[in-house]
Design an enzyme around this catalytic site. Structure first.
Site, PDB file in Angstrom:
ATOM      1  N   HIS A 265      70.419   5.673  32.177  1.00 60.27           N
ATOM      2  CA  HIS A 265      71.457   5.770  33.363  1.00 60.27           C
ATOM      3  C   HIS A 265      71.563   4.213  33.724  1.00 60.27           C
ATOM      4  O   HIS A 265      72.626   3.779  33.991  1.00 60.27           O
ATOM      5  CB  HIS A 265      70.976   6.410  34.375  1.00 60.27           C
ATOM      6  CG  HIS A 265      71.509   8.144  33.833  1.00 60.27           C
ATOM      7  ND1 HIS A 265      72.804   8.245  34.123  1.00 60.27           N
ATOM      8  CD2 HIS A 265      70.910   9.001  33.634  1.00 60.27           C
ATOM      9  CE1 HIS A 265      72.866   9.629  33.585  1.00 60.27           C
ATOM     10  NE2 HIS A 265      71.845  10.076  33.510  1.00 60.27           N
ATOM     11  N   GLU A 332      64.228  14.299  41.691  1.00 60.15           N
ATOM     12  CA  GLU A 332      65.659  14.758  41.535  1.00 60.15           C
ATOM     13  C   GLU A 332      65.566  15.502  40.461  1.00 60.15           C
ATOM     14  O   GLU A 332      65.955  16.670  40.422  1.00 60.15           O
ATOM     15  CB  GLU A 332      66.459  13.629  41.093  1.00 60.15           C
ATOM     16  CG  GLU A 332      67.926  14.079  40.711  1.00 60.15           C
ATOM     17  CD  GLU A 332      68.856  12.958  40.231  1.00 60.15           C
ATOM     18  OE1 GLU A 332      70.102  13.188  40.087  1.00 60.15           O
ATOM     19  OE2 GLU A 332      68.417  11.803  39.806  1.00 60.15           O
TER      20      GLU A 332
END
Length: 441
Positions: A265, A332
């Site tokens: 990412h 997360e």
């Protein structure tokens, strides 16, 4: 390629002391506030003109207008690759199944005869949703934001995504196609802090919103912080994170591929393996080398993410200690790849989402598990949840008492009012029963 932190042998510290030992990205939202403030205020005072100027400055495009024509949405959907459309439709279908089950219903509690409290759930009136458009295109984020808002019954939805020079100043066509699939026709070519400011203040073309949700870079996070109190926000999303709690039963190829999947990412993305098996740690390190070499975004994302201070292999004495570490970390995304993974996962207290066993990788949750991938980062999972239908609902209490029900509890109310030195509170009760209100001294 990835550092190690050895927490074996000594007793693990408690609370902040343990958190301080764990890797984390440097994500200074406070420092970014000074830079987004003038951008936000320019949008406040100049409206669409400021948005157009910032699109030229930041995105290199000249816009005639900020709102995307509905015809552009229809055209994007018509031109969408059929396989991508089928995947998006299945992702939407699964997300609706999960989020529809989160709907709240009105509930009335009879506290005493003649006295009830009803909690009703009311959706936010208008929400601005943000879909990033920097290093990658994220139609999945459109789904993850729009579906829970729709299932909550939000009557007015608008979406913003950065203008793309490659596409004539429109947001990426896959973003537009996803909006069309979801029935969202109010879309704006605006990115970063300018999009948040547009929703917070409103402009000539975009009415203000009550809430802004959606992931983004540090400038989006800083703008959300700037407007906290004026609008509701989901979270100040930081760089993505994956933590994997694994023992020697885990497949090192799976673990390595999952770490890489999140490192892909962003160069600030965090990839953390917590294990009690030095053999697994060694095997994962060996697997990373060929898998990284075979990946696409190596130099600009994956390699710096894995080498950065936010990523590490953490060695612990056992799964029990590993649980303490991942709870302190509050990832997360947390994968459990241990024996009896479901039982271990059930004991996790702090995580945005937990992925159980070898056949539930984070990538599944990113796209098609049905869960939401807008999740708390930076350790915020210890106090915050991921995006859900509940994020877009407000609970309102309706208090309904008869005269007799109030009379029965009146003396308690007056007593507590006087204990707090708020005699007018008590007087408001006495006035209803012809009680003599003491004169003020």
């Amino acid at each position: 390629m990835i550092s190690r932190i050895d927490l074996r042998g000594d007793a693990l510290p408690e609370g902040p002391a343990l958190r301080d030992l764990l890797p984390r990205a440097d994500f200074d939202v406070a420092a970014a506030l000074d830079k987004v403030r003038p951008i936000c205020e320019a949008v406040h005072h100049r409206g669409d003109a400021a948005l157009i100027d910032f699109a030229e400055k930041f995105d290199g495009v000249t816009l005639e207008r900020v709102r995307v024509p509905v015809e552009a949405l229809d055209q994007a959907l018509a031109a969408l690759d059929p396989a991508v459309r089928a995947a998006l439709e299945e992702s939407i279908r699964r997300a609706r199944l999960v989020h529809r089950a989160q709907r709240r219903t009105t509930h009335t509690t009879q506290v005493v005869p003649g006295g009830t409290v009803t909690e009703k759930w009311v959706p936010v009136d208008r929400v601005g949703l943000y879909a990033p458009g920097g290093r990658s295109v994220y139609p999945s984020s459109v789904i993850m934001n729009v579906v829970p808002a729709q299932e909550a019954g939000v009557p007015s939805l608008a979406l913003a995504s950065p203008a793309q020079k490659e596409f004539g100043g429109l947001p990426h066509p896959t973003i537009l196609a996803a909006c069309a699939l979801l029935g969202v026709d109010e879309v704006y070519a605006a990115g970063g802090a300018t999009a948040v400011a547009m929703f917070a203040y409103g402009t000539e073309s975009c009415p203000p919103a009550n809430m802004v949700t959606g992931p983004g870079n540090i400038w989006v996070a800083a703008a959300k912080r700037y407007f906290t109190g004026r609008i509701g926000i989901d979270a100040e999303a930081g760089p993505t994170e994956i933590a994997v709690l694994a023992d020697d039963s885990a497949d090192p190829a799976h673990v390595a591929s999952d770490l890489i999947s999140q490192a892909e990412h962003d160069p600030l993305a965090a990839a953390v393996l917590v294990t009690d098996s030095p053999e697994l740690a060694d095997a994962v390190e060996r697997e990373l080398v060929p898998q990284v070499a075979a990946s696409k975004h190596v130099d600009d994302r994956i390699a710096p993410a894995l080498k950065g201070p936010q990523s590490a292999i953490v060695l612990v004495d056992g799964v029990e200690e590993g649980l303490r570490v991942v709870d302190a970390y509050g990832a997360e995304h947390l994968e459990i790849q241990t024996r009896d993974a479901a039982a271990v996962a059930d004991r996790v207290r702090n995580a945005g989402a937990v992925f159980i066993g070898p056949w539930a990788p984070v990538s599944l949750g990113d796209y098609a598990a049905g869960s939401n991938h807008v999740l708390p980062t930076g350790g915020c999972a210890c106090h915050s949840s991921g995006l859900s239908v509940q994020s877009f609902l407000r609970g309102i209490h309706l208090v309904d008492y008869t005269r007799d029900a109030l009379a029965e509890v009146a003396h308690h109310v007056v007593t507590l009012a006087e204990a707090e030195d708020l005699p007018a509170h008590g007087a408001a009760i006495k006035a209803r029963f012809d009680w003599k209100v003491p004169e003020s001294k």
